[in-house]
Design a protein around this motif. Structure first.
Motif, PDB file in Angstrom:
ATOM      1  N   ASP A 250      19.734   9.833  -1.472  1.00 24.21           N
ATOM      2  CA  ASP A 250      19.080  11.057  -0.980  1.00 24.21           C
ATOM      3  C   ASP A 250      18.065  10.727   0.109  1.00 24.21           C
ATOM      4  N   ALA A 251      17.258   9.691  -0.101  1.00 25.27           N
ATOM      5  CA  ALA A 251      16.277   9.286   0.904  1.00 25.27           C
ATOM      6  C   ALA A 251      16.978   8.801   2.172  1.00 25.27           C
ATOM      7  N   ASN A 252      18.096   8.122   2.028  1.00 25.24           N
ATOM      8  CA  ASN A 252      18.849   7.667   3.186  1.00 25.24           C
ATOM      9  C   ASN A 252      19.360   8.854   4.007  1.00 25.24           C
ATOM     10  N   GLN A 253      19.814   9.910   3.329  1.00 20.37           N
ATOM     11  CA  GLN A 253      20.259  11.115   4.040  1.00 20.37           C
ATOM     12  C   GLN A 253      19.100  11.734   4.821  1.00 20.37           C
ATOM     13  N   LEU A 254      17.918  11.753   4.222  1.00 21.10           N
ATOM     14  CA  LEU A 254      16.739  12.286   4.914  1.00 21.10           C
ATOM     15  C   LEU A 254      16.353  11.412   6.101  1.00 21.10           C
ATOM     16  N   ARG A 255      16.457  10.093   5.941  1.00 18.96           N
ATOM     17  CA  ARG A 255      16.152   9.187   7.046  1.00 18.96           C
ATOM     18  C   ARG A 255      17.128   9.403   8.202  1.00 18.96           C
ATOM     19  N   GLU A 256      18.407   9.549   7.885  1.00 17.89           N
ATOM     20  CA  GLU A 256      19.403   9.800   8.925  1.00 17.89           C
ATOM     21  C   GLU A 256      19.146  11.139   9.619  1.00 17.89           C
ATOM     22  N   LEU A 257      18.769  12.157   8.854  1.00 16.84           N
ATOM     23  CA  LEU A 257      18.439  13.457   9.431  1.00 16.84           C
ATOM     24  C   LEU A 257      17.221  13.337  10.345  1.00 16.84           C
ATOM     25  N   ARG A 258      16.183  12.640   9.886  1.00 17.31           N
ATOM     26  CA  ARG A 258      14.987  12.438  10.708  1.00 17.31           C
ATOM     27  C   ARG A 258      15.315  11.687  11.986  1.00 17.31           C
ATOM     28  N   ASN A 259      16.138  10.655  11.894  1.00 18.83           N
ATOM     29  CA  ASN A 259      16.538   9.904  13.083  1.00 18.83           C
ATOM     30  C   ASN A 259      17.307  10.795  14.059  1.00 18.83           C
ATOM     31  N   TYR A 260      18.152  11.657  13.536  1.00 20.61           N
ATOM     32  CA  TYR A 260      18.911  12.588  14.374  1.00 20.61           C
ATOM     33  C   TYR A 260      17.961  13.538  15.115  1.00 20.61           C
ATOM     34  N   ILE A 261      17.002  14.097  14.376  1.00 16.53           N
ATOM     35  CA  ILE A 261      16.034  15.015  14.979  1.00 16.53           C
ATOM     36  C   ILE A 261      15.160  14.269  15.982  1.00 16.53           C
ATOM     37  N   GLN A 262      14.718  13.057  15.629  1.00 16.84           N
ATOM     38  CA  GLN A 262      13.880  12.260  16.521  1.00 16.84           C
ATOM     39  C   GLN A 262      14.620  11.953  17.825  1.00 16.84           C
ATOM     40  N   HIS A 263      15.887  11.614  17.723  1.00 23.19           N
ATOM     41  CA  HIS A 263      16.690  11.347  18.924  1.00 23.19           C
ATOM     42  C   HIS A 263      16.780  12.602  19.793  1.00 23.19           C
ATOM     43  N   MET A 264      16.931  13.757  19.157  1.00 28.84           N
ATOM     44  CA  MET A 264      16.973  15.030  19.883  1.00 28.84           C
ATOM     45  C   MET A 264      15.645  15.261  20.619  1.00 28.84           C
ATOM     46  N   VAL A 265      14.537  15.010  19.927  1.00 27.05           N
ATOM     47  CA  VAL A 265      13.204  15.199  20.500  1.00 27.05           C
ATOM     48  C   VAL A 265      12.977  14.247  21.677  1.00 27.05           C
ATOM     49  N   GLU A 266      13.422  13.013  21.542  1.00 24.58           N
ATOM     50  CA  GLU A 266      13.228  12.028  22.603  1.00 24.58           C
ATOM     51  C   GLU A 266      13.930  12.421  23.897  1.00 24.58           C
ATOM     52  N   GLY A 267      14.904  13.328  23.825  1.00 24.52           N
ATOM     53  CA  GLY A 267      15.593  13.812  25.012  1.00 24.52           C
ATOM     54  C   GLY A 267      14.900  14.982  25.686  1.00 24.52           C
ATOM     55  N   LEU A 268      13.862  15.538  25.047  1.00 22.80           N
ATOM     56  CA  LEU A 268      13.148  16.687  25.607  1.00 22.80           C
ATOM     57  C   LEU A 268      12.155  16.240  26.677  1.00 22.80           C
ATOM     58  N   GLU A 269      12.039  17.033  27.742  1.00 26.06           N
ATOM     59  CA  GLU A 269      11.124  16.703  28.852  1.00 26.06           C
ATOM     60  C   GLU A 269       9.693  16.536  28.380  1.00 26.06           C
ATOM     61  N   ALA A 270       9.231  17.422  27.494  1.00 24.47           N
ATOM     62  CA  ALA A 270       7.844  17.347  27.021  1.00 24.47           C
ATOM     63  C   ALA A 270       7.567  16.010  26.341  1.00 24.47           C
ATOM     64  N   TYR A 271       8.525  15.504  25.607  1.00 29.21           N
ATOM     65  CA  TYR A 271       8.347  14.214  24.935  1.00 29.21           C
ATOM     66  C   TYR A 271       8.345  13.072  25.947  1.00 29.21           C
ATOM     67  N   LYS A 272       9.211  13.163  26.943  1.00 35.20           N
ATOM     68  CA  LYS A 272       9.318  12.104  27.946  1.00 35.20           C
ATOM     69  C   LYS A 272       8.030  11.938  28.747  1.00 35.20           C
ATOM     70  N   THR A 273       7.201  12.984  28.804  1.00 33.45           N
ATOM     71  CA  THR A 273       5.944  12.899  29.550  1.00 33.45           C
ATOM     72  C   THR A 273       4.832  12.209  28.754  1.00 33.45           C
ATOM     73  N   LEU A 274       5.030  11.997  27.467  1.00 31.75           N
ATOM     74  CA  LEU A 274       4.014  11.334  26.650  1.00 31.75           C
ATOM     75  C   LEU A 274       3.921   9.859  27.030  1.00 31.75           C
ATOM     76  N   PRO A 275       2.714   9.262  26.889  1.00 35.78           N
ATOM     77  CA  PRO A 275       2.528   7.847  27.248  1.00 35.78           C
ATOM     78  C   PRO A 275       3.373   6.937  26.357  1.00 35.78           C
ATOM     79  N   GLU A 276       3.630   5.733  26.836  1.00 31.20           N
ATOM     80  CA  GLU A 276       4.353   4.724  26.066  1.00 31.20           C
ATOM     81  C   GLU A 276       3.426   4.122  25.017  1.00 31.20           C
ATOM     82  N   ALA A 277       3.992   3.732  23.885  1.00 35.46           N
ATOM     83  CA  ALA A 277       3.229   3.052  22.839  1.00 35.46           C
ATOM     84  C   ALA A 277       2.927   1.620  23.274  1.00 35.46           C
TER      85      ALA A 277
END
Length: 183
Positions: A151-178
């Protein structure tokens, strides 16, 4: 002899009674499981109140946050703190996320704790809050015990999917690098 026969008949009657009772208990358990499923089953159509928030990172350092309640994303910049930007998912993106949550029955019961004697540092941790059809559920998982449940693995995969989606958004791309890293 009569006493033995009575005892055997009594035992047979008790076994038969227990057997019927067990079948009755099994039927009751089946009905209870179906009621829980119906209670947690997500509607086919995405409700207008659908929102979620996932906060994730290493141990207590959960500075990464994707939050549709607030319409924001926060990025962990490690030694530089964190940065937040406004984000809006399209209706299609939200529907896609909703469908993935429905597939893993995110509102249903979850086994998120792993048993074991192992302890690792740093460890990943996700905190979730999800609202669907007037019901809000919060839960978390960690891999601190050297592994995660399915169950936790499914949530991790879902979070990774959403995170990948977010990383493609312009607003996210404007944030500074870690800068830096975690031990």
């Amino acid at each position: 002899m009569k006493g033995i026969l009575c005892t055997l008949l009594l035992l047979l009657w008790m076994i038969t009674g227990c057997s019927n009772n067990s079948a009755s208990n099994m039927e009751n358990n089946k009905k209870l499981a179906e009621a829980v499923k119906q209670e947690t089953e997500m509607p086919l159509e995405m409700p207008t109140d659908f929102n979620f928030m996932v906060s994730f990172g290493y141990g207590d350092v959960t500075k990464n946050v994707i939050d549709t309640y607030e319409g924001t994303v926060t990025k962990d910049l490690i030694i530089k703190g964190s940065a937040t930007a406004e984000i809006l998912f399209t209706a299609d993106e939200l529907r896609d996320i909703y469908d993935k949550m429905k597939t893993i029955d995110i509102m249903g019961p979850k086994e998120l704790s792993k048993k074991g004697n192992c302890f690792q540092t740093p460890s990943n941790e996700d905190l979730w809050k999800v609202t669907v059809g007037g019901e809000t559920k919060t839960f978390s998982w960690t891999d601190q015990k050297c592994g995660i449940t399915e169950d936790a693995n499914q949530l991790r995969e879902l979070r990774n999917y959403i995170q990948h989606m977010v990383e493609g958004l312009e607003a996210y791309k404007t944030l500074p690098e870690a800068e830096g890293g975690y031990d």
